[in-house]
Design a protein around this motif. Structure first.
Motif, PDB file in Angstrom:
ATOM      1  N   ARG A 184     -10.528  -2.561  -7.876  1.00  0.00           N
ATOM      2  CA  ARG A 184     -11.006  -2.948  -6.549  1.00  0.00           C
ATOM      3  C   ARG A 184     -12.523  -2.740  -6.534  1.00  0.00           C
ATOM      4  NH1 ARG A 184      -7.897   1.776  -4.763  1.00  0.00           N
ATOM      5  NH2 ARG A 184      -6.426   0.404  -3.715  1.00  0.00           N
ATOM      6  N   ASN A 191      -6.520   2.320   1.581  1.00  0.00           N
ATOM      7  CA  ASN A 191      -5.818   1.710   0.456  1.00  0.00           C
ATOM      8  C   ASN A 191      -4.873   0.573   0.819  1.00  0.00           C
ATOM      9  OD1 ASN A 191      -6.996   3.148  -1.590  1.00  0.00           O
ATOM     10  ND2 ASN A 191      -5.587   4.847  -1.400  1.00  0.00           N
ATOM     11  N   SER A 197       3.210   1.358   3.454  1.00  0.00           N
ATOM     12  CA  SER A 197       4.311   2.265   3.134  1.00  0.00           C
ATOM     13  C   SER A 197       5.173   2.476   4.376  1.00  0.00           C
ATOM     14  CB  SER A 197       3.750   3.608   2.668  1.00  0.00           C
ATOM     15  OG  SER A 197       4.782   4.565   2.642  1.00  0.00           O
ATOM     16  N   GLU A 198       6.464   2.606   4.163  1.00  0.00           N
ATOM     17  CA  GLU A 198       7.362   2.841   5.302  1.00  0.00           C
ATOM     18  C   GLU A 198       7.011   4.164   5.999  1.00  0.00           C
ATOM     19  OE1 GLU A 198      10.653   3.376   2.531  1.00  0.00           O
ATOM     20  OE2 GLU A 198      11.318   5.051   3.732  1.00  0.00           O
ATOM     21  N   LYS A 214       2.137  -5.143   3.321  1.00  0.00           N
ATOM     22  CA  LYS A 214       3.335  -4.288   3.465  1.00  0.00           C
ATOM     23  C   LYS A 214       2.868  -2.839   3.277  1.00  0.00           C
ATOM     24  CE  LYS A 214       6.448  -2.126   1.736  1.00  0.00           C
ATOM     25  NZ  LYS A 214       6.747  -0.700   2.003  1.00  0.00           N
ATOM     26  N   CYS A 219      -5.364   9.760  -5.103  1.00  0.00           N
ATOM     27  CA  CYS A 219      -5.173   9.313  -6.487  1.00  0.00           C
ATOM     28  C   CYS A 219      -6.300   9.819  -7.376  1.00  0.00           C
ATOM     29  CB  CYS A 219      -5.084   7.796  -6.539  1.00  0.00           C
ATOM     30  SG  CYS A 219      -6.452   6.981  -5.706  1.00  0.00           S
ATOM     31  N   GLU A 261       1.157  13.793 -12.604  1.00  0.00           N
ATOM     32  CA  GLU A 261       0.463  13.765 -11.319  1.00  0.00           C
ATOM     33  C   GLU A 261       1.201  14.658 -10.326  1.00  0.00           C
ATOM     34  OE1 GLU A 261       0.609  10.069  -9.004  1.00  0.00           O
ATOM     35  OE2 GLU A 261      -1.556  10.259  -8.730  1.00  0.00           O
ATOM     36  N   GLU A 279      -3.403  -0.595  -8.745  1.00  0.00           N
ATOM     37  CA  GLU A 279      -4.126   0.680  -8.641  1.00  0.00           C
ATOM     38  C   GLU A 279      -3.068   1.767  -8.605  1.00  0.00           C
ATOM     39  OE1 GLU A 279      -7.383   1.047  -8.653  1.00  0.00           O
ATOM     40  OE2 GLU A 279      -7.861  -1.072  -8.622  1.00  0.00           O
ATOM     41  N   LEU A 280      -2.980   2.540  -9.692  1.00  0.00           N
ATOM     42  CA  LEU A 280      -1.809   3.413  -9.843  1.00  0.00           C
ATOM     43  C   LEU A 280      -2.184   4.895  -9.878  1.00  0.00           C
ATOM     44  CD1 LEU A 280      -0.009   1.113 -12.441  1.00  0.00           C
ATOM     45  CD2 LEU A 280       0.127   1.040  -9.948  1.00  0.00           C
ATOM     46  N   THR A 329       6.439   2.499  -9.703  1.00  0.00           N
ATOM     47  CA  THR A 329       6.645   1.275  -8.907  1.00  0.00           C
ATOM     48  C   THR A 329       5.712   0.162  -9.388  1.00  0.00           C
ATOM     49  OG1 THR A 329       7.100   2.729  -7.024  1.00  0.00           O
ATOM     50  CG2 THR A 329       6.881   0.403  -6.549  1.00  0.00           C
ATOM     51  N   GLY A 375       0.797  -1.228   0.000  1.00  0.00           N
ATOM     52  CA  GLY A 375       0.000   0.000   0.000  1.00  0.00           C
ATOM     53  C   GLY A 375       0.828   1.275   0.000  1.00  0.00           C
ATOM     54  N   PRO A 376       0.190   2.389  -0.374  1.00  0.00           N
ATOM     55  CA  PRO A 376       0.864   3.686  -0.381  1.00  0.00           C
ATOM     56  C   PRO A 376       0.648   4.410   0.957  1.00  0.00           C
ATOM     57  CG  PRO A 376      -1.281   3.923  -1.395  1.00  0.00           C
ATOM     58  CD  PRO A 376      -1.209   2.510  -0.859  1.00  0.00           C
ATOM     59  N   TRP A 377       1.110   5.658   1.018  1.00  0.00           N
ATOM     60  CA  TRP A 377       1.062   6.373   2.292  1.00  0.00           C
ATOM     61  C   TRP A 377      -0.117   7.332   2.390  1.00  0.00           C
ATOM     62  CZ3 TRP A 377       1.248  11.085   0.182  1.00  0.00           C
ATOM     63  CH2 TRP A 377       2.036  11.272  -0.957  1.00  0.00           C
ATOM     64  N   GLY A 387      -0.099   2.229  -5.634  1.00  0.00           N
ATOM     65  CA  GLY A 387       1.046   3.143  -5.528  1.00  0.00           C
ATOM     66  C   GLY A 387       1.274   3.831  -6.850  1.00  0.00           C
ATOM     67  N   SER A 388       2.482   4.277  -7.060  1.00  0.00           N
ATOM     68  CA  SER A 388       2.780   5.054  -8.263  1.00  0.00           C
ATOM     69  C   SER A 388       2.868   4.153  -9.491  1.00  0.00           C
ATOM     70  CB  SER A 388       4.108   5.785  -8.072  1.00  0.00           C
ATOM     71  OG  SER A 388       5.139   4.840  -7.928  1.00  0.00           O
TER      72      SER A 388
HETATM   73  P1  NDP Z   1       5.030   4.151  -4.355  1.00  0.00           P
HETATM   74  O1  NDP Z   1       4.815   3.495  -5.660  1.00  0.00           O
HETATM   75  O2  NDP Z   1       6.267   4.931  -4.150  1.00  0.00           O
HETATM   76  O3  NDP Z   1       4.986   3.086  -3.166  1.00  0.00           O
HETATM   77  C1  NDP Z   1       3.883   2.227  -2.954  1.00  0.00           C
HETATM   78  C2  NDP Z   1       4.307   1.052  -2.097  1.00  0.00           C
HETATM   79  O4  NDP Z   1       5.227   0.231  -2.820  1.00  0.00           O
HETATM   80  C3  NDP Z   1       5.024   1.453  -0.820  1.00  0.00           C
HETATM   81  O5  NDP Z   1       4.617   0.583   0.217  1.00  0.00           O
HETATM   82  C4  NDP Z   1       6.467   1.237  -1.187  1.00  0.00           C
HETATM   83  O6  NDP Z   1       7.266   1.027  -0.056  1.00  0.00           O
HETATM   84  C5  NDP Z   1       6.373  -0.019  -2.018  1.00  0.00           C
HETATM   85  N1  NDP Z   1       7.501  -0.278  -2.910  1.00  0.00           N
HETATM   86  C6  NDP Z   1       8.480   0.568  -3.327  1.00  0.00           C
HETATM   87  N2  NDP Z   1       9.324  -0.070  -4.183  1.00  0.00           N
HETATM   88  C7  NDP Z   1       8.868  -1.335  -4.312  1.00  0.00           C
HETATM   89  C8  NDP Z   1       9.294  -2.480  -5.067  1.00  0.00           C
HETATM   90  N3  NDP Z   1      10.371  -2.448  -5.856  1.00  0.00           N
HETATM   91  N4  NDP Z   1       8.573  -3.618  -4.960  1.00  0.00           N
HETATM   92  C9  NDP Z   1       7.466  -3.671  -4.187  1.00  0.00           C
HETATM   93  N5  NDP Z   1       7.026  -2.629  -3.437  1.00  0.00           N
HETATM   94  C10 NDP Z   1       7.713  -1.473  -3.501  1.00  0.00           C
HETATM   95  O7  NDP Z   1       3.727   5.045  -4.111  1.00  0.00           O
HETATM   96  P2  NDP Z   1       3.457   6.089  -2.975  1.00  0.00           P
HETATM   97  O8  NDP Z   1       3.540   5.418  -1.641  1.00  0.00           O
HETATM   98  O9  NDP Z   1       4.311   7.272  -3.246  1.00  0.00           O
HETATM   99  O10 NDP Z   1       1.915   6.451  -3.214  1.00  0.00           O
HETATM  100  C11 NDP Z   1       1.474   7.481  -4.022  1.00  0.00           C
HETATM  101  C12 NDP Z   1       1.017   6.937  -5.358  1.00  0.00           C
HETATM  102  O11 NDP Z   1      -0.030   6.002  -5.152  1.00  0.00           O
HETATM  103  C13 NDP Z   1       0.415   8.009  -6.258  1.00  0.00           C
HETATM  104  O12 NDP Z   1       0.895   7.850  -7.565  1.00  0.00           O
HETATM  105  C14 NDP Z   1      -1.079   7.733  -6.203  1.00  0.00           C
HETATM  106  O13 NDP Z   1      -1.786   8.166  -7.327  1.00  0.00           O
HETATM  107  C15 NDP Z   1      -1.089   6.244  -6.069  1.00  0.00           C
HETATM  108  N6  NDP Z   1      -2.356   5.802  -5.524  1.00  0.00           N
HETATM  109  C16 NDP Z   1      -3.238   5.161  -6.345  1.00  0.00           C
HETATM  110  C17 NDP Z   1      -4.489   4.788  -5.895  1.00  0.00           C
HETATM  111  C18 NDP Z   1      -5.479   4.090  -6.775  1.00  0.00           C
HETATM  112  O14 NDP Z   1      -6.479   3.591  -6.268  1.00  0.00           O
HETATM  113  N7  NDP Z   1      -5.280   4.021  -8.071  1.00  0.00           N
HETATM  114  C19 NDP Z   1      -4.902   5.072  -4.509  1.00  0.00           C
HETATM  115  C20 NDP Z   1      -3.897   5.731  -3.736  1.00  0.00           C
HETATM  116  C21 NDP Z   1      -2.671   6.084  -4.235  1.00  0.00           C
HETATM  117  P3  NDP Z   1       7.978   2.297   0.678  1.00  0.00           P
HETATM  118  O15 NDP Z   1       6.937   3.365   0.855  1.00  0.00           O
HETATM  119  O16 NDP Z   1       8.383   1.708   1.954  1.00  0.00           O
HETATM  120  O17 NDP Z   1       9.060   2.730  -0.246  1.00  0.00           O
END
Ligand code: NDP
Length: 518
Positions: A464, A162, A182-183, A180, A286, A385, A252-253, A234, A154-156, A230-231
């Motif tokens: 989802r 999420n 977000s850190e 797992k 997002c 974004e 979900e990006l 990633t 998940g993201p932060w 997440g992004s």
């Molecule tokens: P990131 O992609 O940076 O990180 C998402 C998660 O992936 C974190 O837990 C991160 O860990 C982990 N991660 C990082 N590298 C890897 C890897 N190589 N393999 C597996 N996991 C990894 O996203 P953000 O946390 O910055 O979140 C913001 C993004 O999420 C935005 O782009 C937003 O639009 C999107 N988002 C999409 C949604 C949707 O429903 N479509 C909903 C909410 C957000 P760590 O943080 O510890 O680095």
């Protein structure tokens, strides 16, 4: 908010990794370290996976009703612990209390009950009829089995909605889950791990593995399916790793959601929604409004309303409780740089900063609510974004240009169109390239858990919510039972004497050769 670090929460995976390096969790509104959590390595993740797999069959054997009982208890737990949940979310994200209540607490309170109520219906066995002559007289069944161990990353921005939110349907389907978070924001997930244990979920069924990106990467190697939010950057790495492990993934990006305001729109409603859904959660949603296209005849009036409303928003102070402020902090330090870059680059390229635009000095990660006009698609603020409290507004000649500009994006998560003519709004909605489109509303469909919510283009793969939002956590089994008309030998079987060949040829001609040809 407390000024001291509170007692570190344990993760169920932590006791086996007592020497794990620690990650400091920081309150982004104050810059203070509030807790530490372990940075678990691949070995700790592997052990957690073993534990999850060992208990999964018993969890699945509880059946829908047995699992639903625990999920309903969790729903009550969420409602009973509202303040603790909101305080935890606020402390690790820097968002304001109202935002945490609406989107994190509110989502959790609804989702546990929703999946408890609907999992059985969505995963009910189906009896189907086939057009194939080979299936005549046979019973054909489709059934859904849990995959086993599901990984959620998940993201932060919404640590409950999420991250934990995506685990709920996976659990309801009978899987064990490794989450797992977000850190940056692991504390809400750890709180919910405690919640589920208190509600009677057997140990090991839902485990939180804290750590950084490497922990997430290690997770993909040990699970049967990965649900990632997440992004887009990633997400592509996750998709590659899932392909290597040959497991399904749901992604979900990112998004760059467009709002289209037509000349006949209720401008007050449109302006209020534009301001709210661009600034809500400090724009770190997002599906926030990331750009607006307004038909020329109402452009000036719309901008005036938006500016008037955005100017009154309070920001830059710690969200100390309900009503304390309107727009909270950014959560992720590099995000402040992204927002700054987009606004500064637009300003240099000729945009007008109608409101905001000048971030205060620290310690908190604040960016003020910012409205930009005179923008176009040469600016990153309109194409990338931003994920911050910014609202760029562009004038367009007509609805055709609005649709063209809205679709001129690699993203396709959500979109909205404002017009008093609902029929016209729906027609425009059908032409917008996004997984969910609202007419005279923004984002609310996300909370209708019956509706699939997924991105088009680079905004995601899969969805989802809805039927697909739980079936993706299962494997399909088709069963064919032949109990009647079981001949000793079917006419098409050996030996091949030529008679069977003629018979099957004639049958095919009879079945498929009589269709209308225009
Ligand atoms: P990131 O992609 O940076 O990180 C998402 C998660 O992936 C974190 O837990 C991160 O860990 C982990 N991660 C990082 N590298 C890897 C890897 N190589 N393999 C597996 N996991 C990894 O996203 P953000 O946390 O910055 O979140 C913001 C993004 O999420 C935005 O782009 C937003 O639009 C999107 N988002 C999409 C949604 C949707 O429903 N479509 C909903 C909410 C957000 P760590 O943080 O510890 O680095």
């Amino acid at each position: 908010m407390s000024t001291q670090e509170t007692e570190a929460p344990t993760t169920s995976a932590a006791p086996e990794a007592p020497d794990a390096p620690q990650i400091a969790v920081v309150d982004p509104a104050s810059g203070r370290v509030i807790q530490h959590v372990p940075d678990l390595d691949a070995e700790a993740v592997r052990r957690a996976a073993e534990r999850g797999r060992a208990v999964q069959p018993a969890w699945a054997a509880l059946g829908f009703e047995g699992r639903a009982r625990i999920l309903r208890r969790a729903q009550k737990w969420v409602v009973d612990h509202r303040e603790e949940i909101i305080r935890t979310v606020v402390s690790e994200t820097g968002k304001v209390w109202e935002d945490a209540q609406l989107a994190d607490y509110g989502y959790g309170a609804a989702a546990f009950g929703f999946w408890a109520d609907n999992a059985e219906k969505y995963l009910a066995e189906e009896r189907v009829k086939s057009a194939s002559p080979m299936s005549k007289g046979k019973k054909l069944l489709i059934r859904y089995e849990p995959l086993g161990l599901v990984g959620v990353i998940g993201p932060w921005n919404y640590p409950l909605a999420n991250s934990v939110g995506d685990a709920i349907p996976a659990l309801a389907a009978g899987n064990s889950v490794l989450l797992k978070p977000s850190e940056e924001t692991p504390l809400t997930s750890l709180l919910m791990e405690r919640a589920l244990l208190e509600c009677g979920m057997p140990e090991g069924v839902f485990q939180v593995v804290t750590g950084r990106g490497q922990t997430g990467a290690a997770l993909i190697d040990v699970v049967d399916m990965i649900m990632f939010t997440g992004s887009t950057r990633t997400g592509k790495l996750v998709a590659k790793a899932a392909a290597e492990a040959l497991i399904p993934c749901s992604l979900e990006l990112g998004g760059k959601d467009a709002m289209v305001v037509l000349a006949d729109a209720d401008l007050d409603r449109a302006a209020n929604q534009a301001v709210f859904y661009s600034m809500f959660n400090a724009g770190q949603t997002c599906v926030s409004v990331e750009r607006v296209y307004v038909e020329a005849p109402v452009y000036d009036a719309f901008v005036a309303k938006v500016v008037e409303k955005a100017r009154t928003l309070r920001s830059g102070v710690e969200p100390s409780g309900p009503g304390a402020t309107d727009v909270g902090a950014l959560t992720f330090p590099p995000q402040l740089e992204t927002v700054r870059r987009h606004v500064d680059q637009a300003r240099e390229a000729g945009a007008t900063i109608a409101v905001g635009g000048n971030p205060p000095e620290g310690p908190g990660l604040f960016y003020p609510p910012t409205v930009l006009t005179n923008v176009d698609h040469s600016m990153e603020a309109m194409t990338e974004e931003t994920f911050g409290p910014t609202l760029p507004i562009m004038k367009v000649a007509d609805v055709e240009e609005a649709i063209k500009m809205a679709n001129d994006s690699p993203y396709g998560l959500m979109a909205s169109v404002f017009t008093k003519d609902a029929e016209k709004g729906e027609a425009v909605a059908r032409r917008l390239e996004a997984g969910m489109v609202h007419v005279n509303a923004v984002l609310m469909g996300y909370l209708s858990l019956e509706l699939p919510m997924g991105g088009w283009k680079t905004s995601g793969v899969g969805a989802r919510h809805g039927v697909g939002g739980i079936r993706k956590y299962t494997k399909t089994q088709s069963i064919v039972v032949s109990s009647r008309m079981n001949l000793k030998r079917e006419p098409y079987e050996y030996p091949y004497t030529g008679t069977g060949y003629k018979l099957v040829g004639a049958l095919n001609k009879f079945l498929y050769g009589r269709g209308r040809r225009d």
